[in-house]
Enzyme design. Sequence first.
Site, PDB file in Angstrom:
ATOM      1  N   GLU A 131       0.832  -1.301   0.003  1.00 61.94           N
ATOM      2  CA  GLU A 131       0.090  -0.047   0.076  1.00 61.94           C
ATOM      3  C   GLU A 131       0.970   1.008   0.137  1.00 61.94           C
ATOM      4  OE1 GLU A 131      -2.753  -0.750  -0.817  1.00 61.94           O
ATOM      5  OE2 GLU A 131      -4.094  -0.397   0.511  1.00 61.94           O
ATOM      6  N   THR A 184      -7.287   9.021  -6.313  1.00 60.19           N
ATOM      7  CA  THR A 184      -7.182   8.842  -4.810  1.00 60.19           C
ATOM      8  C   THR A 184      -6.664  10.157  -4.035  1.00 60.19           C
ATOM      9  OG1 THR A 184      -6.784   6.507  -4.948  1.00 60.19           O
ATOM     10  CG2 THR A 184      -6.341   7.300  -2.902  1.00 60.19           C
TER      11      THR A 184
END
Lengths: 309, 309
Positions: A131, A184
């Site tokens: 991530e 994002t």
Amino acid sequence: MKSINVFAPATVANVACGFDIFGFAVDNPGDKITLTLREEPGVTITDIIGDDGRLPREAHRNTAGIAIQSYLQHIGRTDVGVDAVLYKQMPLGSGLGSSAASAVAGVFAINELLDRPLTTRQLIPFAMEGERIACGSAHADNVGPSLLGGFVVVRSYQPLDVIRIDTTANLFCTLVHPDIEVNTKDARFILKNEVSLKNTITQMGNVAGLIAGLMTPDYDLISRSLVDVIIEPVRAILIPEFNEAKQAALESGALGCSISGSGPSMFALSRDAETASRVGAAMQQAFLGVGITSEAYISEINRQGPRVI
Amino acid sequence: MKSINVFAPATVANVACGFDIFGFAVDNPGDKITLTLREEPGVTITDIIGDDGRLPREAHRNTAGIAIQSYLQHIGRTDVGVDAVLYKQMPLGSGLGSSAASAVAGVFAINELLDRPLTTRQLIPFAMEGERIACGSAHADNVGPSLLGGFVVVRSYQPLDVIRIDTTANLFCTLVHPDIEVNTKDARFILKNEVSLKNTITQMGNVAGLIAGLMTPDYDLISRSLVDVIIEPVRAILIPEFNEAKQAALESGALGCSISGSGPSMFALSRDAETASRVGAAMQQAFLGVGITSEAYISEINRQGPRVI
């Protein structure tokens, strides 16, 4: 040589009121990975299927690759060599935890191949490394539920405290991914750094209600608590027809509906598969009203996390 | 004439992370009320014992009196006449839910005397009327747990949504009331109207952890979650030696320790009565270090709410 195929589930982070602390896993969609041990040390992404060439092939820049590398380093097995083929089975950048699913599939698969030197829970930090390169921060609200299955709270990061919420609630998830792009970073950038104390109190009440509703289980309480007064009102403007699609979901019988992760996908929870399908069709129809096509996924909650296939 | 004696428990509101949404009831201290039916309609506070004459005797200005009056009005029984004697058995303005306990005792007692036309849960709004005249707002985070017993979440006010959190956790509460005055209005006035998104997220994680910890039960999780990053850091400055008393509680084995309601009382939760006693002694000692005397109460969690005695 020894080989393994692993499926890891997509995830819904935030879940309306639980911004940055809550998520759950679904059985559909999810990513698959094939790992094959080889003699030469190192991690190689030999192929990625289904990403239209958009994801990095270099292992140290790929979420699955970096997760496997940091895992091997931690357990002191940099002598291990592995070829990986990644099957992307969900849209990228969609708010469905695509990068987390790849990282989880990779780290779960290598741990199985090496006969489980670590528990599944101990794999979380390595999947979080995936991530970190995908999103710029090593967050756990997708990785946690993808690895542990079910509903998961990330209570804190220092120290990392990931809690599985036991529930006997029978819930079905509708995911609708409209064919639009939301970055994002944009989705995070538009959030305000300050929240009114009043909204903080409302949101805490809903978090408490959602956890209690799941653990009891109490479907009405779950429904009343699936309300986000902080993030959704801001991010909804990035998703055309958000309000119409949400209203269509609720009118079709969903317990609740909000943005999945940072969007643009939306999720809804329902009490049975038939309702979940009807909800999906109604949401897709709402997007089609302004000419936006979408994919819909209907699924049970994934309770086991990744699995060997 | 028909008469009844009722005990209603003191309560701890906020409970560290759950500002304005969470509370629990204790078996000690608590208020008592004696109600006696009479022929002449109306509510009369005939006496109040233990308040040093500080509480209003007029029924419409007294928390118990107004709660009984609004209850009788709601059920259409303004023909009923009742004399009330209130026994205040806890310090006023101490953060222990003194006004809520009196209102709850009153409304529970009259409902019993009239053979329960309403359920206990249905009494909440009338007890809240007592809070309205005592504190200026009809809040439910003391009234809810005092009436229902145990741990209670107030998820929302419009509509009122009061949720009992079922737990098998065996917890003991230490309450220490230092002999200083904190005005409830001051305690609210010094709070900031804005909270950082980062602290909101941390607090939501702790709320989720506390509810899950209670319902599992998981004492370590309860302990890790009894952390308040929003209110306690601000209000602690109103309580001399707060940090020392809190540290003494934790070092003596408490699972957690924070301000009870808006203070100045402090609460701690422990796993057994012996620890709870030791915690109380250590906290009192900390206050005595700067010459502040205090009262300590050690008690199980009250699980039943008010009771006829």
